[in-house]
Write an enzyme that holds these catalytic residues in place. Structure first.
Site, PDB file in Angstrom:
ATOM      1  N   SER A  20     -31.273  13.892  56.368  1.00 48.98           N
ATOM      2  CA  SER A  20     -30.407  14.025  57.538  1.00 48.98           C
ATOM      3  C   SER A  20     -29.611  15.315  57.459  1.00 48.98           C
ATOM      4  O   SER A  20     -29.404  15.875  56.384  1.00 48.98           O
ATOM      5  CB  SER A  20     -29.433  12.844  57.607  1.00 48.98           C
ATOM      6  OG  SER A  20     -28.425  13.100  58.556  1.00 48.98           O
ATOM      7  N   HIS A  21     -29.140  15.770  58.631  1.00 51.56           N
ATOM      8  CA  HIS A  21     -28.230  16.911  58.661  1.00 51.56           C
ATOM      9  C   HIS A  21     -26.906  16.578  57.995  1.00 51.56           C
ATOM     10  O   HIS A  21     -26.159  17.455  57.602  1.00 51.56           O
ATOM     11  CB  HIS A  21     -27.946  17.320  60.107  1.00 51.56           C
ATOM     12  CG  HIS A  21     -29.036  18.156  60.698  1.00 51.56           C
ATOM     13  ND1 HIS A  21     -30.325  17.720  60.818  1.00 51.56           N
ATOM     14  CD2 HIS A  21     -29.024  19.419  61.186  1.00 51.56           C
ATOM     15  CE1 HIS A  21     -31.058  18.678  61.363  1.00 51.56           C
ATOM     16  NE2 HIS A  21     -30.289  19.719  61.591  1.00 51.56           N
ATOM     17  N   SER A  22     -26.607  15.301  57.941  1.00 52.18           N
ATOM     18  CA  SER A  22     -25.336  14.876  57.374  1.00 52.18           C
ATOM     19  C   SER A  22     -25.581  14.125  56.076  1.00 52.18           C
ATOM     20  O   SER A  22     -26.345  13.159  56.034  1.00 52.18           O
ATOM     21  CB  SER A  22     -24.605  13.972  58.376  1.00 52.18           C
ATOM     22  OG  SER A  22     -23.703  13.124  57.702  1.00 52.18           O
TER      23      SER A  22
END
Lengths: 245, 214
Positions: A20-22
């Site tokens: 994920s981007h996070s």
């Protein structure tokens, strides 16, 4: 760092890497999926090297190598376009780790949960991948027309040798995520096709989609060599309240 | 004049300088149609690249070939950029490195390098000309470089032709409607803004041109 592994136990053959981007989103997806599929190696590869929003080639490749050190194969889920590109770059550079790693075309959270439960049931890479990729369709159906139009198992009249039972759901919270996962894992362990109110009993997402509430009657049907045992086990699990009641 | 590893080193450092200088401009372009981090991301990536180049100077085997420098740029960008431009430019530099297993490049070698980069970007991003992406700067750059090399131009002139075509290609993205990447979420509203990726492509190719005449 690449997230925590699920509790050590009997290892599934397939591990998951969630990109994920996070960092927190990846770790959250690991946490959620781990609750439903204990014993499956789930690794989070989220954020950039300094923990910012974005994806990191190094984090993804490190997680993949770690997963491949333990599991036969790895299914990867990624959350947005550039996360997909980062995973594809790693697979390009490493020549796909000899074909042992597959990137799922699936919604991140739903796909992760579905894939983890299938991996827990002993599925191979192709089965875990298919489970993730089917997850989106399951939810699109849930949000769209009423049940019955979708790719769910239609209720069928019990054939000769098939088993059928009706059981009342005792859990006040209904068939929510955790009991649905327990049920799906249970069903996957039998050599039988089990339908619960017409949906595939081995699919955690289809079970959750039923939205079954406490006090509701569930119709359990089974076909196949172990149909009777499978239906009996499902009835026992439901009557036992999944340890929640 | 042929181009060697010293050119690749100059190109990379000049790229880092120019991207740093254009950081706010690129970020502003990206704020209009993207998620507003293109300048910041690329600047972070190229600063990491220069740090690696500096760090490798004392090692036993500093980059000895053009391809070594390009590979170092590729892997560093992929790991430090964060956004989509990381894997896109990373793959571009990686494919460019494959065609430069040579000590020196002549005019056709430059074309092969640029073609490799374009091929890498289209393989990774799956975009075509006209979709308001960096391909809209790369494709005309490769075409112009090819024409110049075929006409017998020097390496510096091939790069000059590529840079000019990339700059024009970037400007030509203004009226386009994006159908790929984050800007495609805006649909028709993406028209009227220059694509940040095509703009950074022009900056990188201008740095390549200037490094060839330095």
């Amino acid at each position: 760092m690449s997230g925590e592994a699920a509790p050590v136990g009997a290892r599934a053959r397939v591990a998951l890497v969630l990109v994920s981007h996070s960092q927190r989103l990846a770790e959250g997806a690991v946490e959620l999926s781990a609750q439903m599929a204990p014993g499956v190696l789930l690794l989070a590869a989220g954020g950039t090297d300094d923990g910012g929003l974005g994806t990191s080639y190094d984090r993804v490749s490190a997680a993949l190598e770690e997963a491949l050190g333990v599991a036969d194969g790895v299914v990867v889920l990624a959350d947005l376009g550039s996360a997909v590109m980062t995973v594809e770059s790693v697979l390009d550079m490493e020549d796909g780790f000899d074909g042992r790693v597959r990137l799922a075309d699936a919604p991140f959270v739903e796909g992760s949960v579905a894939a983890a439960v299938t991996a827990h049931g002993g599925g191979d890479v192709a089965e875990v991948l298919a489970s993730a990729e089917h997850a989106g369709g399951t939810f699109a159906v849930a949000a769209g027309p009423p049940a019955g139009d979708g790719p769910t198992t239609e209720p069928t009249a019990p054939a000769a040798g098939a088993a059928r039972a009706v059981v009342t759901l005792r859990n006040p919270l209904g068939l929510h995520a955790r009991p649905a996962a327990v049920l799906a894992r249970l069903v996957a362990g039998f050599d039988a096709t089990v339908a619960i109110d017409g949906v595939n009993g081995a699919s955690v997402l289809e079970l959750m989609k039923l939205g079954a509430t406490g006090g509701q009657e569930l119709t359990v049907t089974g076909e196949g060599p172990q149909a009777a045992d499978a239906v009996r086990a499902v009835v026992e699990a439901v009557e036992g309240g999944f340890g929640e009641v | 004049m042929t181009l060697d590893v010293a050119w690749a080193d100059r190109w990379t450092r000049l790229s880092a300088e120019r991207i740093a200088a254009a950081r706010d401009e690129l970020t502003e372009l990206d704020r209009q149609i993207g998620d507003g981090d293109h300048g910041e991301n690329l600047d972070r990536g190229f600063r990491a690249v220069v740090a690696k180049l500096d760090g490798s100077a004392g090692e036993e085997q500093p980059p000895g070939q053009i391809g070594d420098v390009l590979k170092l740029v590729a892997t560093t960008l992929m790991s430090s950029v964060g956004g989509a431009s990381g894997p896109l430019y990373g793959t571009a530099y990686l494919r460019a490195a494959k065609v430069t297993g040579l000590q020196e490049l002549d005019a056709h070698g430059v074309v092969a390098l640029l073609e490799g980069a374009l091929e890498g970007i289209t393989a990774r991003g799956k975009a075509q000309v006209g979709e308001k992406t960096m391909v809209d700067a790369w494709q005309p750059a490769v075409d112009a470089a090819e024409a110049a090399a075929d006409a017998g131009a020097s390496t510096a002139d091939v790069l000059a032709a590529a840079a000019a075509a990339a700059r024009q290609g970037a400007a030509a993205t203004v009226p386009l409607v994006a159908t790929k990447g984050r800007a495609s979420y805006l649909g028709e509203r993406s028209a009227g803004h220059q694509d940040p990726g095509a703009t950074s492509t022009a900056i990188l190719l201008e740095a390549a041109r200037d490094a060839a005449t330095a």
